[in-house]
Design an enzyme around this catalytic site. Structure first.
Site, PDB file in Angstrom:
ATOM      1  N   HIS A 125      30.370  23.261   2.814  1.00  0.00           N
ATOM      2  CA  HIS A 125      31.065  21.964   2.766  1.00  0.00           C
ATOM      3  C   HIS A 125      32.087  22.029   1.649  1.00  0.00           C
ATOM      4  O   HIS A 125      31.799  22.532   0.561  1.00  0.00           O
ATOM      5  CB  HIS A 125      30.049  20.840   2.495  1.00  0.00           C
ATOM      6  CG  HIS A 125      30.662  19.472   2.424  1.00  0.00           C
ATOM      7  ND1 HIS A 125      30.669  18.728   1.270  1.00  0.00           N
ATOM      8  CD2 HIS A 125      31.281  18.717   3.368  1.00  0.00           C
ATOM      9  CE1 HIS A 125      31.260  17.561   1.506  1.00  0.00           C
ATOM     10  NE2 HIS A 125      31.639  17.529   2.761  1.00  0.00           N
ATOM     11  N   HIS A 171      40.768  18.326  -1.794  1.00  0.00           N
ATOM     12  CA  HIS A 171      39.915  17.171  -1.500  1.00  0.00           C
ATOM     13  C   HIS A 171      40.783  15.934  -1.657  1.00  0.00           C
ATOM     14  O   HIS A 171      41.141  15.553  -2.776  1.00  0.00           O
ATOM     15  CB  HIS A 171      38.720  17.150  -2.461  1.00  0.00           C
ATOM     16  CG  HIS A 171      37.562  16.368  -1.946  1.00  0.00           C
ATOM     17  ND1 HIS A 171      36.794  15.569  -2.729  1.00  0.00           N
ATOM     18  CD2 HIS A 171      37.044  16.263  -0.701  1.00  0.00           C
ATOM     19  CE1 HIS A 171      35.840  15.005  -2.015  1.00  0.00           C
ATOM     20  NE2 HIS A 171      35.979  15.414  -0.770  1.00  0.00           N
TER      21      HIS A 171
END
Length: 578
Positions: A125, A171
């Site tokens: 992830h 991100h």
């Protein structure tokens, strides 16, 4: 003699000894017959009766290897009936890598010809992050490390740069510094199959405009070439197998038409969206039904408007499409007999789903892929208990590989199985779709087997750590914690006594674990220093798949907090299944 300074005086402790523990010494004497050496016939008996090796060529080969090892170490006593393996030679061989608790040859040992949905898959992830999810750097380096560790699912979050003319991996809406998408793609190409020949699935979280999707499509095709797996039809009736996909890279993401929908949703999202675009059920399921109906109507209209701008080359790259959530769990988990797909759920949504739709999840994952990911509020890149997913057949339990700790150790332990290839076949109990026999991990199940574990002793810390690492004024006070992580009924931990002031603790502690689902059980082992048991760099840990443990007295190498093997530190343990 080891000396420690305390204020103005010295404390002296005896030198660490490499002799076997008392119980190990008794095992040796039982087969040596009191003569001080274990002959070849006695060694064969030991291998049969204690190590569980069946008579035959393999046993003979192991006996020859043991004798050759002892001869090389000059630990064989020569001469007639009294010759053979000395107690030091016996002990040193037990501690060797050849006697590891898992098969040291690390071979793939499971059938690899079933559809992908039949396997747990080593899933990462935010694979590009070097640290926390708020302010760390993004880089191809953690991607390379993950691939070398056997991870088979790599996630990239794709965002436009400030000028809207190039693609960055980062991100989104955080302070993380970006990395160029080409650096990530080239790293994946170069390192994808270093640890395993089985397929790498590239999951893309796409926040791109159609023209940037076109650029990414061109990059992916040119970078991966023949390595890229593409589907000839728009949908698959069944997934190919890991064997079919050896050496292939597979793209999985949402259909491109959802770009504008995601973009619009982000504009009205609450503060939690600062951690990323993936939305859990908490917010969606709290909407009134009428509001959801309006949303779906608007989405359908948006679909028509955005289809003209979708890049078809990008669409053709997507071999495993990500199904758009309907925010109705029964609809989301409905099994289509004619096509397979992937669904993605946030951790909190999944926690609710296993309470209300546990059986649906098991049926869904028998044909389709399900990915669950850590909730966005885990700013420190911590993880959740992966067994929550595996108990229900979830293939892609996504883990932050930079989020070290007990939860990640379980993931690392699971994927030590099957030769470390990154694919572990789900047990048959999870593939049985008979309504009367559907597996329920919460039910009280009969005990299938009992695992008896004896923790004899440990050694190696004195070689890998400075003498004041654990205690400034004396040798360490070690104790071991051993237990099972699995279905709830099997989960338990036990603890040995503390051995004071010694670098070579001998516990000789026996414990027993009844197992109702050994096919999902992981053996947890931790060693701590009693003065400070919670320090991150405690004395080491491994996590091992129970179904691959070799019976008998075995060597167990410890890993550090990051999951990397320590150079010298090992425990001697015994495993017996009854």
């Amino acid at each position: 003699m080891t000396t420690y300074r305390v204020c103005c005086f010295l404390r002296r402790f005896g030198a660490a000894s490499s002799e076997p523990s008392e119980e190990l010494g008794d095992v040796f004497q039982a087969y040596a017959g009191g003569g001080g050496a274990m002959g070849e016939e006695a060694l064969r008996r030991f291998l049969r009766e204690v190590q569980g090796e069946a008579a035959g060529e393999e046993l003979e080969a192991t006996a020859r290897e043991v004798m050759a090892f002892a001869a090389e170490q000059r630990l064989l006593r020569k001469g007639g009936a009294g010759g053979g393996l000395t107690v030091e030679g016996f002990h040193r061989w037990l501690c060797s890598d050849a006697n590891d608790a898992l098969d040291p040859r690390r071979r793939v040992n499971q059938e690899m010809g079933m559809p992908l949905s039949h396997y747990f898959i080593y899933t990462g992830h935010n694979s590009y992050l070097t640290g926390n999810q708020l302010s760390s750097g993004c880089s191809e380096v953690p991607i390379v490390k993950a691939l070398h560790d056997g991870v088979r699912v790599i996630e990239l979050d794709l965002w436009p740069n400030a000028a809207n003319d190039a693609v960055h991996v980062l991100h989104g809406r955080t302070l993380t510094s970006p990395v160029d998408v080409m650096r990530c793609l080239e790293a994946i190409k170069e390192h994808a199959f270093m640890a395993s020949p089985y397929p790498v699935i590239l999951t893309l979280e796409d926040h791109l405009t159609p023209d940037l999707q076109s650029k990414v499509a061109k990059m992916i095709k040119e970078t991966f070439g023949d390595m890229l797996y593409t589907c000839e039809t728009e949908s698959m009736a069944e997934f190919p197998s890991p064997d079919d996909l050896k050496g292939k890279i597979i793209v999985s993401t949402k259909p491109p038409k959802e770009y504008l929908q995601t973009k619009n949703a982000a504009a009205v999202a609450d503060d939690e969206s600062v951690w990323g675009e993936e939305i859990t059920d908490d917010r969606a399921s709290a909407k009134p039904a009428a509001e959801e109906a309006v949303d779906e109507e608007q989405e359908a209209e948006t679909d028509k408007k955005t289809q003209q701008g979708v890049d078809n080359e990008y669409r053709r790259l997507i071999a495993i499409p990500l199904t758009r959530r309907k925010h109705d769990m029964e609809k989301d988990l409905r099994v289509d007999p004619d096509r397979v797909a992937r669904l993605s759920l946030g951790e909190k949504a999944y926690e609710k789903a296993i309470v209300t739709h546990g059986a649906h999840i098991i049926r869904f994952t028998q044909r389709n892929l399900l990915r669950i990911f850590p909730r966005s509020t885990r700013i420190t890149s911590s993880n959740y208990n992966p067994l929550m997913g595996w108990r229900y057949g979830v293939q892609m339990v996504a883990a932050n590989m930079q989020g070290h700790g007990r939860k990640l150790w379980l993931t690392q332990g699971m994927f030590r199985a099957n030769g470390g290839c990154g694919y572990v076949k789900k047990p048959d109990i999870l593939m049985n779709n008979d309504a009367d026999k559907l597996f329920d991990p919460t039910s009280k199940l009969p005990v299938k087997t009992r695992l008896k574990v004896t923790v004899y002793m440990g050694d190696g810390w004195r070689f890998d750590f400075r003498k004041t690492h654990f205690d400034r004024f004396s040798p360490p006070d070690f104790y071991a914690r051993v237990g099972i992580a699995g279905v709830e009924a099997d989960t338990r931990m036990e603890q040995t006594k503390v051995k004071m002031d010694t670098w070579v603790p001998a516990w000789d502690h026996e414990m027993e674990f009844p197992l109702s689902v050994p096919e999902l059980a992981l053996l947890r082992v931790e060693v701590h220093e009693s003065d400070n048991p919670q320090r991150a760099d405690s004395a080491g840990q491994p996590c091992l798949p129970v179904w691959e443990l070799r019976p008998g007295i075995r060597s167990v190498r410890l890993c550090n907090h990051n999951g990397e093997p320590l150079r010298s530190v090992k425990l001697l343990m015994r495993f017996d299944f009854t």
